[in-house]
Design an enzyme around this catalytic site. Sequence first.
Site, PDB file in Angstrom:
ATOM      1  N   GLU A  34      42.036  31.758 -19.708  1.00  0.00           N
ATOM      2  CA  GLU A  34      42.049  30.527 -18.920  1.00  0.00           C
ATOM      3  C   GLU A  34      42.743  29.447 -19.731  1.00  0.00           C
ATOM      4  O   GLU A  34      42.876  29.558 -20.957  1.00  0.00           O
ATOM      5  CB  GLU A  34      40.630  30.095 -18.559  1.00  0.00           C
ATOM      6  CG  GLU A  34      39.733  29.745 -19.747  1.00  0.00           C
ATOM      7  CD  GLU A  34      39.773  28.276 -20.172  1.00  0.00           C
ATOM      8  OE1 GLU A  34      39.806  28.020 -21.398  1.00  0.00           O
ATOM      9  OE2 GLU A  34      39.795  27.395 -19.294  1.00  0.00           O
ATOM     10  N   HIS A  58      43.027  23.000 -23.904  1.00  0.00           N
ATOM     11  CA  HIS A  58      42.610  24.213 -24.597  1.00  0.00           C
ATOM     12  C   HIS A  58      42.992  25.450 -23.803  1.00  0.00           C
ATOM     13  O   HIS A  58      43.325  25.376 -22.624  1.00  0.00           O
ATOM     14  CB  HIS A  58      41.119  24.182 -24.988  1.00  0.00           C
ATOM     15  CG  HIS A  58      40.152  24.493 -23.906  1.00  0.00           C
ATOM     16  ND1 HIS A  58      38.871  23.980 -23.881  1.00  0.00           N
ATOM     17  CD2 HIS A  58      40.233  25.293 -22.811  1.00  0.00           C
ATOM     18  CE1 HIS A  58      38.232  24.458 -22.831  1.00  0.00           C
ATOM     19  NE2 HIS A  58      39.032  25.241 -22.170  1.00  0.00           N
ATOM     20  N   HIS A 116      30.673  18.169 -30.916  1.00  0.00           N
ATOM     21  CA  HIS A 116      31.405  18.401 -29.666  1.00  0.00           C
ATOM     22  C   HIS A 116      30.834  17.566 -28.531  1.00  0.00           C
ATOM     23  O   HIS A 116      31.578  17.041 -27.694  1.00  0.00           O
ATOM     24  CB  HIS A 116      31.442  19.887 -29.289  1.00  0.00           C
ATOM     25  CG  HIS A 116      32.368  20.157 -28.151  1.00  0.00           C
ATOM     26  ND1 HIS A 116      31.939  20.357 -26.866  1.00  0.00           N
ATOM     27  CD2 HIS A 116      33.727  20.203 -28.102  1.00  0.00           C
ATOM     28  CE1 HIS A 116      32.991  20.539 -26.084  1.00  0.00           C
ATOM     29  NE2 HIS A 116      34.084  20.453 -26.810  1.00  0.00           N
ATOM     30  N   ARG A 170      36.823  29.578 -14.982  1.00  0.00           N
ATOM     31  CA  ARG A 170      38.290  29.585 -14.816  1.00  0.00           C
ATOM     32  C   ARG A 170      38.889  30.948 -15.156  1.00  0.00           C
ATOM     33  O   ARG A 170      40.047  31.211 -14.841  1.00  0.00           O
ATOM     34  CB  ARG A 170      38.920  28.483 -15.696  1.00  0.00           C
ATOM     35  CG  ARG A 170      38.614  27.081 -15.217  1.00  0.00           C
ATOM     36  CD  ARG A 170      39.391  26.025 -15.963  1.00  0.00           C
ATOM     37  NE  ARG A 170      39.013  25.892 -17.357  1.00  0.00           N
ATOM     38  CZ  ARG A 170      38.026  25.115 -17.811  1.00  0.00           C
ATOM     39  NH1 ARG A 170      37.300  24.402 -16.971  1.00  0.00           N
ATOM     40  NH2 ARG A 170      37.761  25.047 -19.094  1.00  0.00           N
TER      41      ARG A 170
END
Length: 351
Positions: free
Chosen positions: A143, A320, A299, A178
């Site tokens: 993805e 990403h 994060h 995804r």
Amino acid sequence: MESAISDHLKCPRTLTRRVPDGYQPPFPMWVGRADEEVQQVVMGYLGVQFRGDAQRPAALRAMRDMVAGFDLPDGPLHYDLTHHVDNQGHENLMIVGYWKDIAAHHRWLQLPTVADWWASDERLSEGLGYFREIVAPRAEQFETLYAFQDALPGVGAVMGGISGEINEHGYWGSMRERFPISQTDWMQPSGELRVLSGDPAAGGRVIVQGHDNIALIRSGQDWADAETAERNLYLDEILPTLQDGMDFLRDNGQSVGCYSNRFVRNIDLDGNFLDLSYNIGHWGSLDQLERWAESHPTHLRIFTTFFRVAASLSKLRLYHEVSVFDARDQRYEYINCHPQTGMLRDAQPPQ
Ligand code: HEM
């Protein structure tokens, strides 16, 4: 609004999504689009490891030789160059090349110039370390996610297209959703990371065998064209926290299932730093990567900052790509690298 999963990769779901049918993401994001001919891509990370300034010129020469090899027939369609210092104090130059055809990559690998260079005994006595970590996800096994729509980096550069605004993002678990394969498969790991030949402690040549569903994330930051406000946002607000998170994974990754974590800075052919960077993280499973992303304070902090500024970003480019692989579609090979390099630290000794 589009699905992140291209029409030709859709299939009847056996696994349900985490959000209701009417879900609307809080800000726009996009994914790379490839046509049906792209069935499997190759991501080839090649590295040169060295220690101290005296070795730098030779290391840069070796990197440039590797780049020259990309011009041979069937070389990658796209590549970039990076530098990072690892936690053993070694410097590493890495080149990642992307192919959109596994047969072309195979032909390139077999070219005498390429195959003989890696096989040569000369590599054992040059005083530099070399490695190659090559993985090949099928179209349903990766993805992408971009906060912008032009000049896609990484695998996006070989996909050929970009989606419209996509639906599957903005909630924990959306990265997994995804992946086309997530419609029917949990992407659970099986097997073991194992040394196939050689002894990491002794140096020399070492080959590591991967296992099914190792996950790889490339998470990138590009502030090259950002103007003052966005540059400051990235360099002063996001980067220090990101650096803490990356240091944590580099030094304590084993405790959370991260086999290898490199926070790398892009360079040019002469080794000069560019205003681009990315993380290359190999994980024992997609689940472990997800758990870290949704729970680690570093994060969480940058994730929250991003939600605040996402809609107004103009030149700061964040993205990403995440992939998983079958065991047979991975190859990890090290020549004279220290035993904490890449997959060496966590690979079990041969039986
Ligand atoms: C500038 C640095 C970073 C920022 C601003 C950032 C921000 C974000 C945001 C906003 C999302 C949600 C995207 C969406 O679905 O709309 C996300 C997801 C994610 N990020 Fe990061 N991130 C950064 C770096 C990293 C790094 C270095 C890693 C490496 C481990 C990482 C791992 C993940 C993962 C695995 C997800 C998917 C979570 C899920 O969907 O369950 N991120 N990040």
